[in-house]
Design a protein around this motif. Structure first.
Motif, PDB file in Angstrom:
ATOM      1  N   UNK A 414      72.188  64.467  28.797  1.00 28.78           N
ATOM      2  CA  UNK A 414      71.864  65.540  27.851  1.00 28.78           C
ATOM      3  C   UNK A 414      70.772  65.139  26.860  1.00 28.78           C
ATOM      4  N   UNK A 415      70.202  63.955  27.057  1.00 28.31           N
ATOM      5  CA  UNK A 415      69.081  63.550  26.211  1.00 28.31           C
ATOM      6  C   UNK A 415      69.478  62.735  24.996  1.00 28.31           C
ATOM      7  N   UNK A 416      70.777  62.597  24.738  1.00 30.80           N
ATOM      8  CA  UNK A 416      71.229  61.801  23.590  1.00 30.80           C
ATOM      9  C   UNK A 416      70.895  60.328  23.825  1.00 30.80           C
ATOM     10  N   UNK A 417      70.654  59.629  22.742  1.00 38.13           N
ATOM     11  CA  UNK A 417      70.425  58.186  22.843  1.00 38.13           C
ATOM     12  C   UNK A 417      71.755  57.486  23.141  1.00 38.13           C
ATOM     13  N   UNK A 418      71.737  56.642  24.155  1.00 40.05           N
ATOM     14  CA  UNK A 418      72.970  55.963  24.573  1.00 40.05           C
ATOM     15  C   UNK A 418      73.227  54.767  23.671  1.00 40.05           C
ATOM     16  N   UNK A 419      74.023  54.992  22.636  1.00 42.13           N
ATOM     17  CA  UNK A 419      74.206  53.918  21.663  1.00 42.13           C
ATOM     18  C   UNK A 419      75.153  52.831  22.157  1.00 42.13           C
ATOM     19  N   UNK A 420      75.983  53.163  23.134  1.00 38.96           N
ATOM     20  CA  UNK A 420      76.849  52.132  23.718  1.00 38.96           C
ATOM     21  C   UNK A 420      76.027  50.988  24.300  1.00 38.96           C
ATOM     22  N   UNK A 421      74.867  51.345  24.844  1.00 41.67           N
ATOM     23  CA  UNK A 421      73.978  50.310  25.350  1.00 41.67           C
ATOM     24  C   UNK A 421      73.581  49.357  24.234  1.00 41.67           C
ATOM     25  N   UNK A 422      73.310  49.903  23.069  1.00 42.35           N
ATOM     26  CA  UNK A 422      72.890  49.073  21.948  1.00 42.35           C
ATOM     27  C   UNK A 422      74.016  48.164  21.483  1.00 42.35           C
ATOM     28  N   UNK A 423      75.245  48.681  21.568  1.00 39.27           N
ATOM     29  CA  UNK A 423      76.381  47.834  21.210  1.00 39.27           C
ATOM     30  C   UNK A 423      76.453  46.622  22.130  1.00 39.27           C
ATOM     31  N   UNK A 424      76.227  46.871  23.405  1.00 36.63           N
ATOM     32  CA  UNK A 424      76.273  45.764  24.369  1.00 36.63           C
ATOM     33  C   UNK A 424      75.154  44.765  24.082  1.00 36.63           C
ATOM     34  N   UNK A 425      73.981  45.293  23.798  1.00 35.99           N
ATOM     35  CA  UNK A 425      72.872  44.392  23.480  1.00 35.99           C
ATOM     36  C   UNK A 425      73.174  43.589  22.223  1.00 35.99           C
ATOM     37  N   UNK A 426      73.815  44.265  21.294  1.00 33.49           N
ATOM     38  CA  UNK A 426      74.117  43.597  20.036  1.00 33.49           C
ATOM     39  C   UNK A 426      75.055  42.412  20.236  1.00 33.49           C
ATOM     40  N   UNK A 427      75.959  42.538  21.214  1.00 40.44           N
ATOM     41  CA  UNK A 427      76.852  41.407  21.499  1.00 40.44           C
ATOM     42  C   UNK A 427      76.040  40.157  21.815  1.00 40.44           C
ATOM     43  N   UNK A 428      74.965  40.338  22.567  1.00 42.33           N
ATOM     44  CA  UNK A 428      74.124  39.188  22.904  1.00 42.33           C
ATOM     45  C   UNK A 428      73.365  38.709  21.668  1.00 42.33           C
ATOM     46  N   UNK A 429      72.812  39.656  20.931  1.00 46.76           N
ATOM     47  CA  UNK A 429      72.071  39.281  19.723  1.00 46.76           C
ATOM     48  C   UNK A 429      72.981  38.573  18.720  1.00 46.76           C
ATOM     49  N   UNK A 430      74.232  39.017  18.674  1.00 46.87           N
ATOM     50  CA  UNK A 430      75.162  38.402  17.724  1.00 46.87           C
ATOM     51  C   UNK A 430      75.420  36.942  18.097  1.00 46.87           C
ATOM     52  N   UNK A 431      75.467  36.673  19.391  1.00 45.14           N
ATOM     53  CA  UNK A 431      75.621  35.269  19.812  1.00 45.14           C
ATOM     54  C   UNK A 431      74.436  34.439  19.326  1.00 45.14           C
ATOM     55  N   UNK A 432      73.252  35.000  19.496  1.00 41.28           N
ATOM     56  CA  UNK A 432      72.058  34.277  19.058  1.00 41.28           C
ATOM     57  C   UNK A 432      72.135  34.013  17.552  1.00 41.28           C
ATOM     58  N   UNK A 433      72.537  35.031  16.824  1.00 40.01           N
ATOM     59  CA  UNK A 433      72.577  34.877  15.366  1.00 40.01           C
ATOM     60  C   UNK A 433      73.626  33.862  14.939  1.00 40.01           C
ATOM     61  N   UNK A 434      74.708  33.837  15.665  1.00 39.00           N
ATOM     62  CA  UNK A 434      75.749  32.856  15.359  1.00 39.00           C
ATOM     63  C   UNK A 434      75.210  31.442  15.540  1.00 39.00           C
ATOM     64  N   UNK A 435      74.507  31.242  16.641  1.00 35.32           N
ATOM     65  CA  UNK A 435      73.935  29.920  16.891  1.00 35.32           C
ATOM     66  C   UNK A 435      72.870  29.587  15.850  1.00 35.32           C
ATOM     67  N   UNK A 436      72.119  30.593  15.470  1.00 32.48           N
ATOM     68  CA  UNK A 436      71.102  30.349  14.432  1.00 32.48           C
ATOM     69  C   UNK A 436      71.754  29.868  13.144  1.00 32.48           C
ATOM     70  N   UNK A 437      72.883  30.479  12.828  1.00 33.59           N
ATOM     71  CA  UNK A 437      73.513  30.084  11.575  1.00 33.59           C
ATOM     72  C   UNK A 437      74.026  28.650  11.661  1.00 33.59           C
ATOM     73  N   UNK A 438      74.338  28.200  12.864  1.00 29.61           N
ATOM     74  CA  UNK A 438      74.772  26.808  13.006  1.00 29.61           C
ATOM     75  C   UNK A 438      73.629  25.831  12.741  1.00 29.61           C
ATOM     76  N   UNK A 439      72.416  26.328  12.850  1.00 26.17           N
ATOM     77  CA  UNK A 439      71.243  25.449  12.704  1.00 26.17           C
ATOM     78  C   UNK A 439      70.660  25.453  11.303  1.00 26.17           C
ATOM     79  N   UNK A 440      71.151  26.348  10.470  1.00 24.50           N
ATOM     80  CA  UNK A 440      70.467  26.580   9.198  1.00 24.50           C
ATOM     81  C   UNK A 440      70.413  25.364   8.298  1.00 24.50           C
ATOM     82  N   UNK A 441      71.464  24.540   8.356  1.00 28.43           N
ATOM     83  CA  UNK A 441      71.513  23.454   7.381  1.00 28.43           C
ATOM     84  C   UNK A 441      71.120  22.102   7.945  1.00 28.43           C
TER      85      UNK A 441
END
Lengths: 698, 210
Positions: A414-441
């Motif tokens: 119906x033309x709506x933006x599939x936000x569930x896809x973004x949630x899935x992508x975010x799961x991967x991005x969140x992993x990256x961010x978690x690892x980044x935070x491990x490197x901060x100090x």
């Protein structure tokens, strides 16, 4: 909480019965309103036997039109869609632009609720506005900096609510940002190239490939980890999104993924350094080149201990790349223990089960303080006093996100933006961010002498490295040694089968000449045959029974598989074979910050030649060689003066590689205090560490 | 998903071609079941393999796509190593992607085994109106180079199954007919005793003694 619930009830007025009926299980339903579809989860919570059953309800966007999605930013929190703001801000660039999002929000702020809407009270609306913009500003300030013109910010700032001090602060930040934008608009664009290095390309003539042998593997790994960590912390996770990264080559979007490019650039630079250092000196003999391979294997291992998976994989893939992989004779001369470790390390990046091993490791160790190397207690030289961040090999995430982007639709029918896809992508991005935070100090200290070497490595194209590789071992050159050790084959029946994969004649299809993986691993397992040990005697140089530094084939453990060629390898120079070599380190008391310089000496070099090349390395006049004497520094502070007429290679004691260049006339008696105290006070770590490393590596 | 079942062969197949021709789309189409199956928790374990049945044999196709990794330099040789099949993909609506086929072939033959089965794949068949690469021209090129040829559409799934299955069949034929003998274990794994292992090893033993 109850207020939130009431709000949400009010918000979604065309309610379904689920809200009023107590349910004994959580239910998931879809609800559609104009322009937006929610996934609604209703949960019953048991609090106490007599208390009324509280119900938690969360309402997450599943898909929506662009406008509704943006507006949901302001409602999400009250609806229990608590992660929406984070997900939206880290993924919205895939389906809209900063400008559009701001336009929609500004429009909404110009028509705030209160007058005609019941859905939200003014205070909670104001709070939501502040939350959205302060999150956005602190996590993605570059979005605002890249706006180009400040008009939107100037429109936005006065619309920000004024009912709290944090709101006033927010408004000030927006205005400051607008100011910067208008200033930048007046200046020429100097913002673009954040990654390209400004330095000129290294001069290949000054490149000394074998110098890398002089640096302890731990030091190299630490320096690489420093570089990688700094790049990884600066990585912008959304640059990895499939839709963003796959557009990298489109015109006008070249600068978009600079942080990913920088990471890959470093990966390629390191892989190139491994290739160049192993291939550049084409004249080395196989045994000598094998020391370089062993060095890099040790570095890879040290990277592993530091959870620097990026450098680890760069080294492993360079060693696996065709130009090095095909150097059959070099691999044959490589220490089998090192090969075993190398295979273990390579296994980490096996593509088996979609890189499951790498993934598991990241999960296990990603945020733990140390690498999980239970059976490596001998890794004592690795300093465990400070916690380690984890630097992942970014490629796995890039592939996942590319695949995810390929496989899941951007929009529903119906033309709506599939936000569930973004949630899935975010799961991967969140992993990256978690690892980044491990490197901060993480704190590292730069080692200039290594970095100097690292930046001096010339860049080889694929063709160049292949050509060098062919110079070292001609293509499809029948390897006589590999064909002939019949003594061993007859001793070891099992071996004949594994041997075939090596002998391979180059004619068998699907035989990928994998001397390391196929042949040596098997060979080393079988090659403990005691019956051939008598062959070793002939290959051991008479003088150095412990031979920590020699580049000659002397270590008894390695001699088995060369036994066919025994007799060729006596240390004295057989005509036709090159001189034997080793690396020594020469210090001078110059106080110029250089602890030592590594020098490759051959069995042909006489003392004066070594002295003058030592002087040259220390930027002194090599013609002054006659004024200096060369001393070998021995354990317990002893010194050994190398005679001027001597041959350093044979005169030196194999137990130490540390030398001192001293001006004649200033000498102190052998074993005297000054040298001793200096040695043990200033360089004890390097000396002992160096020696141990040398002993294990050579 | 059935990939844990025993299988007779593992064939490694690589996808090559310019970026944007739809390599990942083809892969995603071909392995869709596995992809959807696991994609909820982790990103679908094994999304690049699919097990197919050919002639009573179970073949596990391990399909490699450099999706997102094109800029990593050193990893590409590992990518080709051990591959027994390749799909060289171009976009029928972009002539440039077809023109680069020759370059890709060269790279492939530089790194991979010369006996590798290669199929030229014209993707985006659904964009017939924008076609710039005539079918005949591509087919002639494929014939001349000894490649298999097919046109597909990952968008509407046309010929996707056929493309992979034909490649896998051709690989299997080569291996079974002993037109080629097996070498690398990682490329082709046999389960059970199909006799090939023994024979090829015996052949080699002979030449080793000489």
């Amino acid at each position: 909480m109850s207020e939130n619930l009431e709000n949400s009830q009010a918000e979604s007025s065309p309610m379904k019965t689920t809200w009023y009926c107590p349910l004994d299980l959580s239910t998931v339903v879809e609800e559609e309103e104009e322009g937006i579809i929610y996934t609604v989860v209703v949960k019953q919570q048991h609090v106490g036997p007599n208390s009324p059953v509280p119900i938690s309800r969360s309402q997450c966007v599943k898909s929506a039109t662009e406008e509704k999605l943006v507006l949901h930013l302001l409602h999400s929190f009250s609806l229990g869609d608590s992660s929406f703001i984070s997900i939206f801000l880290s993924t919205y660039r895939s389906f809209t632009s900063t400008e559009k999002v701001l336009d929609i929000l500004i429009d909404r702020l110009e028509h705030p609720p209160g007058e005609r809407e019941r859905s939200m009270t003014r205070p909670s609306f104001n709070k939501a506005v502040c939350t959205v913009f302060s999150t956005w500003l602190s996590e993605y300030p570059e979005d605002f900096k890249n706006l180009g013109d400040p008009s939107r910010l100037l429109r936005l700032a006065p619309l920000v609510p004024q009912d709290s001090s944090s709101a006033a602060d927010l408004r000030a930040r927006l205005l400051r940002m607008a100011e910067e934008l208008s200033e930048k608009a007046l200046l020429p664009d100097n913002h673009r190239d954040q990654t390209s290095s400004s330095s000129s390309p290294p001069d290949p003539l000054k490149f000394e490939a074998t110098s890398v042998l002089g640096f302890p593997a731990g030091l190299i790994a630490e320096q690489l980890t420093k570089i990688e960590t700094e790049l990884f912390v600066r990585l912008v996770p959304y640059h990895c999104l499939g839709s963003v990264w796959s557009q990298r080559d489109k015109k006008g979007r070249e600068g978009v993924c600079w942080s990913v490019r920088a990471t890959i650039q470093q990966f390629n630079k390191l892989a190139n350094a491994v290739l160049a250092s192993c291939l550049w000196p084409t004249k080395l003999r196989s045994q000598q080149r094998a020391r370089l391979l062993e060095k890099w294997i040790s570095v890879a291992e040290e990277c592993r201990a530091r959870k620097n998976f990026s450098s680890l994989y760069a080294i492993v893939s360079a060693l696996q790349s065709n130009p090095i992989h095909r150097l059959r004779r070099t691999w044959q001369e490589t220490d089998r223990e090192a090969l075993r470790r190398y295979e273990e390390l390579a296994e980490i990046f096996s593509d088996k089960d979609n890189y499951s091993q790498s993934r598991e490791l990241l999960k296990e160790e990603g945020t733990s303080k140390f690498a999980n190397l239970d059976n490596r207690l001998n890794n004592k030289h690795f300093n465990r006093s400070s916690a380690q961040g984890t630097v992942p090999y970014l490629g796995i995430f890039l592939t996942d996100l590319t695949m995810l982007d390929t496989a899941v639709k951007n929009r529903l029918d119906n033309g709506y933006i599939n936000f569930d896809k973004r949630r899935r992508e975010f799961e991967v991005l969140a992993q990256i961010r978690l690892l980044q935070s491990s490197c901060k100090n993480c704190v590292f200290i730069a080692d200039e002498s290594f970095l100097q070497w690292y930046h001096s490595v010339p860049t080889l194209t694929e063709e160049q490295s292949y050509r060098l590789s062919n110079e070292i071992e001609a293509p499809s050159e029948p390897s006589p040694r590999a064909h002939m050790p019949t003594v061993i084959i007859t001793q070891c029946p099992d071996l004949s089968t594994s041997r075939t994969s090596l002998a391979g004649d180059g004619e068998s299809p699907f035989d990928f000449h994998s001397p390391v993986n196929n042949f040596l691993s098997k060979l080393t397992k079988h090659m403990r045959s005691p019956s051939v040990s008598c062959l070793d005697v002939a290959t051991s140089p008479p003088t150095n029974e412990s031979t920590p530094v020699t580049l000659t084939p002397s270590s008894p453990t390695k001699s088995h598989r060369r036994s066919a060629s025994c007799g060729n390898n006596l240390p004295s120079n057989v005509p036709g074979s090159g001189p034997d070599m080793r690396i020594i380190r020469i210090r001078m008391d110059l106080q110029d910050g250089n602890l030592y310089r590594s020098i490759l000496i051959s069995s042909n070099d006489k003392t004066p030649a070594v002295i003058s090349s030592g002087l040259e390395k220390h930027n002194q006049d090599p013609k002054q060689a006659s004024k200096y004497e060369l001393l070998q520094l021995l354990p317990e502070g002893k010194e050994l003066v190398i005679p001027v007429t001597g041959n350093v290679f044979y005169a030196m004691t194999p137990s130490s590689v540390d030398f001192l260049l001293r001006r004649k006339g200033r000498n102190t008696p052998v074993g005297s205090q000054p040298v001793k105290t200096e040695t043990s006070a200033t360089f004890p770590r390097i000396q002992t560490k160096g020696r141990r490393l040398v002993r294990t590596l050579f | 998903m059935g990939s844990d079942d025993s299988y007779n062969f593992v064939f490694k197949v690589v996808l090559i071609g310019e970026s944007g021709v739809g390599k990942s789309n083809l892969l995603s189409r071909f392995t869709k079941n596995e992809f959807m199956h696991d994609s909820r928790t982790t990103i679908g374990v094994e999304f690049s393999t699919r097990t197919v049945q050919l002639d009573h044999l179970t073949i596990k196709a391990q399909i490699w796509d450099t999706a997102g990794l094109e800029r990593y330099r050193a990893i590409t040789s590992a990518y080709y190593r051990g591959a027994v099949g390749a799909l060289l993909v171009y976009d029928i609506s972009k002539h440039l992607t077809y023109e680069s086929a020759e370059r890709w072939l060269k790279e492939l033959y530089d790194h991979a085994d010369p006996h590798i089965v290669v199929m030229l794949v014209g993707n985006k068949k659904d964009l017939e109106t924008l076609r710039t690469v005539p079918t005949e021209e591509a087919k002639d090129f494929a014939d001349k180079k000894g490649l298999m040829f097919i046109e597909t559409s990952a968008l509407n799934s046309t010929n996707v199954e056929a493309a992979f299955n034909e490649v896998l069949t051709a690989i299997h034929k080569k291996v079974a007919s002993k037109e080629v003998t097996r070498g690398s274990i990682s490329a082709v794994t046999l389960s059970g005793s199909l006799g090939l292992t023994r024979e090829s090893q015996e052949e080699r033993k002979g030449c080793c003694k000489s």
